[in-house]
Design a protein around this motif. Structure first.
Motif, PDB file in Angstrom:
ATOM      1  N   LEU A 149      -7.589  -1.114 -11.353  1.00 48.83           N
ATOM      2  CA  LEU A 149      -8.257  -2.170 -10.589  1.00 48.83           C
ATOM      3  C   LEU A 149      -8.436  -1.843  -9.111  1.00 48.83           C
ATOM      4  O   LEU A 149      -9.133  -2.559  -8.410  1.00 48.83           O
ATOM      5  CB  LEU A 149      -7.449  -3.470 -10.720  1.00 48.83           C
ATOM      6  N   LEU A 150      -7.791  -0.798  -8.619  1.00 53.74           N
ATOM      7  CA  LEU A 150      -7.811  -0.521  -7.180  1.00 53.74           C
ATOM      8  C   LEU A 150      -8.963   0.412  -6.829  1.00 53.74           C
ATOM      9  O   LEU A 150      -9.164   1.445  -7.476  1.00 53.74           O
ATOM     10  CB  LEU A 150      -6.479   0.106  -6.762  1.00 53.74           C
ATOM     11  N   HIS A 151      -9.729   0.053  -5.777  1.00 60.80           N
ATOM     12  CA  HIS A 151     -10.924   0.826  -5.409  1.00 60.80           C
ATOM     13  C   HIS A 151     -10.980   1.103  -3.912  1.00 60.80           C
ATOM     14  O   HIS A 151     -12.055   1.074  -3.319  1.00 60.80           O
ATOM     15  CB  HIS A 151     -12.190   0.065  -5.822  1.00 60.80           C
ATOM     16  N   THR A 152      -9.862   1.363  -3.290  1.00 59.34           N
ATOM     17  CA  THR A 152      -9.861   1.661  -1.858  1.00 59.34           C
ATOM     18  C   THR A 152      -8.808   2.716  -1.546  1.00 59.34           C
ATOM     19  O   THR A 152      -7.734   2.721  -2.153  1.00 59.34           O
ATOM     20  CB  THR A 152      -9.578   0.382  -1.034  1.00 59.34           C
ATOM     21  N   PRO A 153      -9.107   3.623  -0.625  1.00 58.93           N
ATOM     22  CA  PRO A 153      -8.102   4.636  -0.282  1.00 58.93           C
ATOM     23  C   PRO A 153      -7.026   4.109   0.661  1.00 58.93           C
ATOM     24  O   PRO A 153      -6.015   4.773   0.871  1.00 58.93           O
ATOM     25  CB  PRO A 153      -8.933   5.719   0.413  1.00 58.93           C
ATOM     26  N   TYR A 154      -7.219   2.928   1.253  1.00 59.98           N
ATOM     27  CA  TYR A 154      -6.270   2.383   2.236  1.00 59.98           C
ATOM     28  C   TYR A 154      -5.975   0.922   1.915  1.00 59.98           C
ATOM     29  O   TYR A 154      -6.768   0.235   1.263  1.00 59.98           O
ATOM     30  CB  TYR A 154      -6.845   2.459   3.654  1.00 59.98           C
ATOM     31  N   VAL A 211      -3.140   4.925  10.883  1.00 62.84           N
ATOM     32  CA  VAL A 211      -1.704   4.664  10.976  1.00 62.84           C
ATOM     33  C   VAL A 211      -1.056   4.986   9.635  1.00 62.84           C
ATOM     34  O   VAL A 211      -1.696   4.871   8.586  1.00 62.84           O
ATOM     35  CB  VAL A 211      -1.414   3.193  11.368  1.00 62.84           C
ATOM     36  N   PRO A 212       0.211   5.392   9.630  1.00 59.77           N
ATOM     37  CA  PRO A 212       0.881   5.698   8.356  1.00 59.77           C
ATOM     38  C   PRO A 212       1.035   4.448   7.502  1.00 59.77           C
ATOM     39  O   PRO A 212       1.364   3.379   8.006  1.00 59.77           O
ATOM     40  CB  PRO A 212       2.258   6.221   8.800  1.00 59.77           C
ATOM     41  N   GLU A 213       0.775   4.588   6.205  1.00 58.56           N
ATOM     42  CA  GLU A 213       0.980   3.492   5.276  1.00 58.56           C
ATOM     43  C   GLU A 213       1.716   4.010   4.045  1.00 58.56           C
ATOM     44  O   GLU A 213       1.417   5.089   3.538  1.00 58.56           O
ATOM     45  CB  GLU A 213      -0.339   2.829   4.891  1.00 58.56           C
ATOM     46  N   LEU A 214       2.688   3.227   3.585  1.00 57.99           N
ATOM     47  CA  LEU A 214       3.485   3.598   2.425  1.00 57.99           C
ATOM     48  C   LEU A 214       3.427   2.458   1.421  1.00 57.99           C
ATOM     49  O   LEU A 214       3.539   1.283   1.797  1.00 57.99           O
ATOM     50  CB  LEU A 214       4.936   3.882   2.813  1.00 57.99           C
ATOM     51  N   ILE A 215       3.286   2.797   0.143  1.00 54.67           N
ATOM     52  CA  ILE A 215       3.107   1.784  -0.876  1.00 54.67           C
ATOM     53  C   ILE A 215       4.090   1.968  -2.021  1.00 54.67           C
ATOM     54  O   ILE A 215       4.392   3.103  -2.426  1.00 54.67           O
ATOM     55  CB  ILE A 215       1.648   1.803  -1.403  1.00 54.67           C
ATOM     56  N   GLN A 216       4.614   0.863  -2.503  1.00 58.19           N
ATOM     57  CA  GLN A 216       5.439   0.758  -3.695  1.00 58.19           C
ATOM     58  C   GLN A 216       6.616   1.743  -3.680  1.00 58.19           C
ATOM     59  O   GLN A 216       7.453   1.658  -2.799  1.00 58.19           O
ATOM     60  CB  GLN A 216       4.564   0.939  -4.937  1.00 58.19           C
ATOM     61  N   GLU A 217       6.680   2.731  -4.589  1.00 60.71           N
ATOM     62  CA  GLU A 217       7.839   3.613  -4.669  1.00 60.71           C
ATOM     63  C   GLU A 217       8.015   4.487  -3.425  1.00 60.71           C
ATOM     64  O   GLU A 217       9.106   5.005  -3.172  1.00 60.71           O
ATOM     65  CB  GLU A 217       7.739   4.520  -5.902  1.00 60.71           C
ATOM     66  N   ALA A 218       6.932   4.666  -2.652  1.00 61.45           N
ATOM     67  CA  ALA A 218       7.016   5.490  -1.436  1.00 61.45           C
ATOM     68  C   ALA A 218       7.746   4.782  -0.306  1.00 61.45           C
ATOM     69  O   ALA A 218       8.086   5.404   0.708  1.00 61.45           O
ATOM     70  CB  ALA A 218       5.614   5.889  -0.976  1.00 61.45           C
TER      71      ALA A 218
END
Length: 373
Positions: free
Chosen positions: A297-302, A315-322
């Motif tokens: 469902l996700l369609h964006t790199p950021y 800017v640095p972004e971290l998601i979920q397990e990261a």
């Protein structure tokens, strides 16, 4: 109809402008203290709509369906001149569609992230709204390309914040000096966010304090209950006495900072408008994350708003397990040490601020007037 405090502020500004242009106008619906201060007759408390994530919404679905049915009955019997849904798309868009079918003009203020995930929703949005009001320019382009009536109104926060922040004044407000090295930490404004991000944020603070003993850490919290919740997480890491917990004051605490570590959301916009380099983290319930990935469902790199506006990983972004203590600490430390990169980020933030400064309350009111006729 607003579903959280950020929407409450947007609604209050729009209400103020409409009341100025149309003396005697009446408002009713759901909102918070800001909207009630502008004369809203509150039909339900704001918190009833403050639910995030697929799995989380399912758990609260019976209550939400009951509220929506009651409102639909009310406004079928006594139709308003216009219904304005402010964010809360899973609740508001369905209500808008049913009201529009019964001849009520509908406006939706703040685009759902349809450009990022579940893009098929745009067909339902087209059936639900007479006009979409977007805060961001790339959102308006998305709707225009798909034939949905839309107005880019800018962001009211961009109108409120100065282009050049008074860093010294912010530091004085929160009791810090000009020579302090300051990290401001915002693990979220909801209990669920703090539960998911708080332990990693507390761990990152512990890592950074071990490496930088002179670092000052501020943690503005939305409520006293959330402050105590996060304090317990800091205590588990042995750093609760080294962190200054604040009730509210998020803008002042961010404005005072050298770097901000924040949950994704409204705080990223404010940090950008305050020209503060930041590290952004995002995490949802594991089941929600699994569904999103499984269904593609996700369609964006950021996901961080400054990166979406810039069209690059500014800017640095971290998601979920990261989202781990070591990864967060490393990203924060890089921004603390690399002054050239921090200066570049601040310059880009200034340009983005200027693009969002559009006198949003006035433009939103004009768009509503155009819909009503």
């Amino acid at each position: 109809m607003a579903g959280e405090l950020s929407g409450d502020l947007l609604g209050a500004g729009l209400m103020r402008e409409l009341a100025h242009r149309h003396p005697g106008i009446r408002f009713e619906g759901i909102g918070g203290p800001a909207m009630r201060g502008e004369g809203l007759e509150g039909l339900y408390p704001l918190e009833i709509l403050s639910v995030m994530g697929l799995v989380e919404v399912i758990r609260h679905l019976p209550r939400l369906v009951g509220v929506r049915r009651a409102l639909l009955r009310r406004w079928r019997a006594d139709p308003p001149d216009v219904f304005i849904g402010i964010d809360a798309p899973d609740f508001n868009l369905g209500l808008e569609r049913r009201l529009r079918e019964h001849g009520v003009h509908t406006v939706h203020y703040v685009s759902p992230t349809v450009w990022a995930w579940r893009q098929g929703r745009v067909r339902g949005i087209a059936r639900s709204v007479d006009r979409m009001l977007t805060l961001l320019p790339f959102e308006a382009a998305f709707y225009e390309a798909r034939g949905v009536p839309v107005s880019f109104v800018g962001h009211p926060a961009a109108d409120r914040f100065d282009l050049v922040p008074d860093v010294g004044g912010y530091r004085e407000t929160v009791g810090m000096s000009g020579n302090d090295r300051i990290l401001t930490v915002l693990p979220g404004s909801r209990a669920g966010e703090v539960a998911r991000l708080g332990p990693a944020f507390a761990g990152a603070v512990a890592v950074l304090l071990a490496r930088h003993p002179g670092l000052r850490v501020l943690a503005p919290m939305a409520t006293p209950a959330l402050a105590e919740y996060f304090r317990g997480m800091l205590a588990e890491r042995g750093v609760e006495t080294a962190v200054t917990l604040l009730e509210g004051c998020s803008a002042e605490a961010m404005g005072a900072a050298d770097v901000v570590l924040t949950a994704s959301g409204t705080a990223t916009l404010e940090a950008m408008l305050l020209k503060r380099p930041m590290v952004v983290a995002y995490a949802v319930a594991p089941a929600t994350a699994w569904l999103v990935r499984r269904l593609g469902l996700l369609h964006t790199p950021y996901f961080a708003l400054p990166n979406l506006l810039a069209g690059e990983g500014l800017v640095p972004e971290l998601i979920q397990e990261a989202v781990t203590p070591d990864a967060l600490a490393a990203a924060v430390e890089e921004l603390l040490e690399d002054q050239d990169r921090a200066a570049t980020i601040r310059a880009r933030f200034t340009a983005l601020h200027e693009a969002l400064r559009q006198d949003a309350d006035r433009r939103a009111a004009e768009a509503v007037e155009a819909v009503v006729g």
